[in-house]
Design a protein around this motif. Structure first.
Motif, PDB file in Angstrom:
ATOM      1  N   GLU A  28     -31.344 -17.385  13.601  1.00 15.34           N
ATOM      2  CA  GLU A  28     -31.822 -16.108  14.138  1.00 15.34           C
ATOM      3  C   GLU A  28     -30.795 -14.980  14.070  1.00 15.34           C
ATOM      4  N   GLN A  29     -29.560 -15.230  14.456  1.00 17.10           N
ATOM      5  CA  GLN A  29     -28.562 -14.166  14.442  1.00 17.10           C
ATOM      6  C   GLN A  29     -28.318 -13.666  13.021  1.00 17.10           C
ATOM      7  N   VAL A  30     -28.187 -14.583  12.082  1.00 16.53           N
ATOM      8  CA  VAL A  30     -27.985 -14.214  10.681  1.00 16.53           C
ATOM      9  C   VAL A  30     -29.202 -13.445  10.173  1.00 16.53           C
ATOM     10  N   MET A  31     -30.386 -13.955  10.470  1.00 19.12           N
ATOM     11  CA  MET A  31     -31.609 -13.321   9.987  1.00 19.12           C
ATOM     12  C   MET A  31     -31.799 -11.929  10.578  1.00 19.12           C
ATOM     13  N   ASN A  32     -31.455 -11.748  11.834  1.00 19.43           N
ATOM     14  CA  ASN A  32     -31.554 -10.412  12.438  1.00 19.43           C
ATOM     15  C   ASN A  32     -30.669  -9.422  11.693  1.00 19.43           C
ATOM     16  N   LEU A  34     -29.611  -9.683   8.480  1.00 20.55           N
ATOM     17  CA  LEU A  34     -30.169  -9.460   7.148  1.00 20.55           C
ATOM     18  C   LEU A  34     -31.369  -8.524   7.202  1.00 20.55           C
ATOM     19  N   LEU A  35     -32.248  -8.749   8.151  1.00 30.57           N
ATOM     20  CA  LEU A  35     -33.445  -7.919   8.286  1.00 30.57           C
ATOM     21  C   LEU A  35     -33.081  -6.481   8.642  1.00 30.57           C
ATOM     22  N   ASP A  36     -32.144  -6.313   9.551  1.00 32.60           N
ATOM     23  CA  ASP A  36     -31.702  -4.960   9.906  1.00 32.60           C
ATOM     24  C   ASP A  36     -31.140  -4.233   8.684  1.00 32.60           C
ATOM     25  N   GLY A  37     -30.352  -4.933   7.879  1.00 32.65           N
ATOM     26  CA  GLY A  37     -29.780  -4.318   6.690  1.00 32.65           C
ATOM     27  C   GLY A  37     -30.839  -3.899   5.687  1.00 32.65           C
ATOM     28  N   ALA A  38     -31.821  -4.774   5.460  1.00 31.11           N
ATOM     29  CA  ALA A  38     -32.898  -4.449   4.517  1.00 31.11           C
ATOM     30  C   ALA A  38     -33.698  -3.244   5.003  1.00 31.11           C
ATOM     31  N   LEU A  39     -34.025  -3.218   6.282  1.00 30.33           N
ATOM     32  CA  LEU A  39     -34.812  -2.100   6.819  1.00 30.33           C
ATOM     33  C   LEU A  39     -34.008  -0.799   6.808  1.00 30.33           C
ATOM     34  N   ARG A  40     -32.704  -0.884   7.042  1.00 31.31           N
ATOM     35  CA  ARG A  40     -31.860   0.309   6.973  1.00 31.31           C
ATOM     36  C   ARG A  40     -31.862   0.872   5.554  1.00 31.31           C
ATOM     37  N   CYS A  41     -31.799   0.001   4.567  1.00 36.04           N
ATOM     38  CA  CYS A  41     -31.845   0.459   3.175  1.00 36.04           C
ATOM     39  C   CYS A  41     -33.173   1.151   2.883  1.00 36.04           C
ATOM     40  N   LEU A  42     -34.267   0.564   3.331  1.00 40.33           N
ATOM     41  CA  LEU A  42     -35.584   1.173   3.102  1.00 40.33           C
ATOM     42  C   LEU A  42     -35.688   2.515   3.816  1.00 40.33           C
ATOM     43  N   ASP A  43     -35.134   2.602   5.021  1.00 37.87           N
ATOM     44  CA  ASP A  43     -35.107   3.880   5.745  1.00 37.87           C
ATOM     45  C   ASP A  43     -34.347   4.935   4.958  1.00 37.87           C
ATOM     46  N   VAL A  78     -38.645  -8.012  -0.773  1.00 36.62           N
ATOM     47  CA  VAL A  78     -37.292  -8.394  -0.410  1.00 36.62           C
ATOM     48  C   VAL A  78     -37.415  -9.739   0.292  1.00 36.62           C
ATOM     49  N   ALA A  79     -36.769 -10.767  -0.247  1.00 36.33           N
ATOM     50  CA  ALA A  79     -36.824 -12.110   0.335  1.00 36.33           C
ATOM     51  C   ALA A  79     -35.503 -12.399   1.035  1.00 36.33           C
ATOM     52  N   LEU A  80     -35.585 -12.723   2.327  1.00 34.87           N
ATOM     53  CA  LEU A  80     -34.397 -12.961   3.133  1.00 34.87           C
ATOM     54  C   LEU A  80     -34.441 -14.341   3.765  1.00 34.87           C
ATOM     55  N   THR A 122     -21.114 -22.838   5.631  1.00 36.41           N
ATOM     56  CA  THR A 122     -20.907 -22.795   7.077  1.00 36.41           C
ATOM     57  C   THR A 122     -21.656 -21.608   7.691  1.00 36.41           C
ATOM     58  N   VAL A 123     -21.864 -21.700   8.977  1.00 33.11           N
ATOM     59  CA  VAL A 123     -22.473 -20.591   9.722  1.00 33.11           C
ATOM     60  C   VAL A 123     -21.569 -19.360   9.635  1.00 33.11           C
ATOM     61  N   GLU A 124     -20.266 -19.570   9.672  1.00 35.97           N
ATOM     62  CA  GLU A 124     -19.322 -18.451   9.606  1.00 35.97           C
ATOM     63  C   GLU A 124     -19.481 -17.678   8.298  1.00 35.97           C
ATOM     64  N   GLN A 125     -19.664 -18.389   7.190  1.00 35.31           N
ATOM     65  CA  GLN A 125     -19.880 -17.714   5.910  1.00 35.31           C
ATOM     66  C   GLN A 125     -21.163 -16.884   5.948  1.00 35.31           C
ATOM     67  N   ALA A 126     -22.216 -17.428   6.550  1.00 36.32           N
ATOM     68  CA  ALA A 126     -23.482 -16.700   6.645  1.00 36.32           C
ATOM     69  C   ALA A 126     -23.318 -15.447   7.503  1.00 36.32           C
ATOM     70  N   LEU A 127     -22.643 -15.576   8.620  1.00 43.01           N
ATOM     71  CA  LEU A 127     -22.420 -14.426   9.493  1.00 43.01           C
ATOM     72  C   LEU A 127     -21.605 -13.348   8.782  1.00 43.01           C
ATOM     73  N   ASP A 128     -20.698 -13.747   7.918  1.00 44.39           N
ATOM     74  CA  ASP A 128     -19.855 -12.797   7.196  1.00 44.39           C
ATOM     75  C   ASP A 128     -20.642 -12.033   6.131  1.00 44.39           C
ATOM     76  N   ARG A 129     -21.819 -12.514   5.774  1.00 48.50           N
ATOM     77  CA  ARG A 129     -22.653 -11.865   4.752  1.00 48.50           C
ATOM     78  C   ARG A 129     -23.878 -11.178   5.352  1.00 48.50           C
ATOM     79  N   ALA A 130     -24.062 -11.298   6.656  1.00 48.10           N
ATOM     80  CA  ALA A 130     -25.306 -10.885   7.310  1.00 48.10           C
ATOM     81  C   ALA A 130     -25.381  -9.405   7.682  1.00 48.10           C
ATOM     82  N   GLY A 131     -24.322  -8.649   7.469  1.00 47.64           N
ATOM     83  CA  GLY A 131     -24.369  -7.230   7.806  1.00 47.64           C
ATOM     84  C   GLY A 131     -24.231  -6.949   9.284  1.00 47.64           C
TER      85      GLY A 131
END
Length: 161
Positions: A28-32, A34-43, A78-80, A122-131
């Motif tokens: 959930e934290q990673v996905m939130n 990623l989703l925020d980043g995608a929506l910011r780009c669309l905005d 956009v697939a996340l 690792t979760v840490e790697q995902a968090l580092d890419r999640a925006g």
């Protein structure tokens, strides 16, 4: 993680595009992020005809993307997702299914898909890419940028009849 060499993408005027963001729910934290980043780009691109579809996990991304693309509901997707390695081969199967499935949908339908599925050890790697605050990368934003740029490029290509 590379983190270097990314192109500067400028999709041009894409305000008329219809875009769906298909996002997994696992991590959930990673996905939130990623989703925020995608929506910011669309905005930032001025895309107002957009919606979000949530599916359970990355394995389910291709079937949702296929429905939207085949029905011509959208001009770009956009697939996340986030798949994090565990102690079994499950990681390999899910990563391959998501990658091959999304590629198949894009090629078969001609609807571009920005690939924002993280495949991390690792979760840490995902968090580092999640925006998220403190992340070094924003893969959700980048995936949306790739989808918009590809859709604009395809729109401008001549169509053979």
């Amino acid at each position: 993680m590379s983190g270097t060499g990314a192109p500067t993408l400028r999709p041009g005027d894409v305000t008329d595009l219809r875009v769906a963001v298909v996002a997994a729910s696992w991590h959930e934290q990673v996905m939130n992020g990623l989703l925020d980043g995608a929506l910011r780009c669309l905005d930032e691109a001025g895309v107002t005809k957009r919606f979000v579809v949530r599916v359970p996990g990355s394995f389910e991304l291709p079937v949702a993307a296929a429905r939207l693309a085949r029905d011509r509901t959208v001009d770009a997707l956009v697939a996340l997702g986030a798949v994090i390695r565990g102690g079994t081969p499950h990681f390999d199967y899910v990563c391959q299914a998501a990658t091959v499935g999304l590629t198949h949908v894009a090629v078969e339908t001609g609807v571009p898909i920005g690939f924002g599925v993280l495949t991390c050890d690792t979760v840490e790697q995902a968090l580092d890419r999640a925006g998220l605050a403190g992340s070094r990368e924003d893969r959700g934003y980048e995936a949306a940028q790739a989808a918009l740029t590809t859709a604009a490029t395809l729109r401008d290509l001549p169509v053979s009849r």
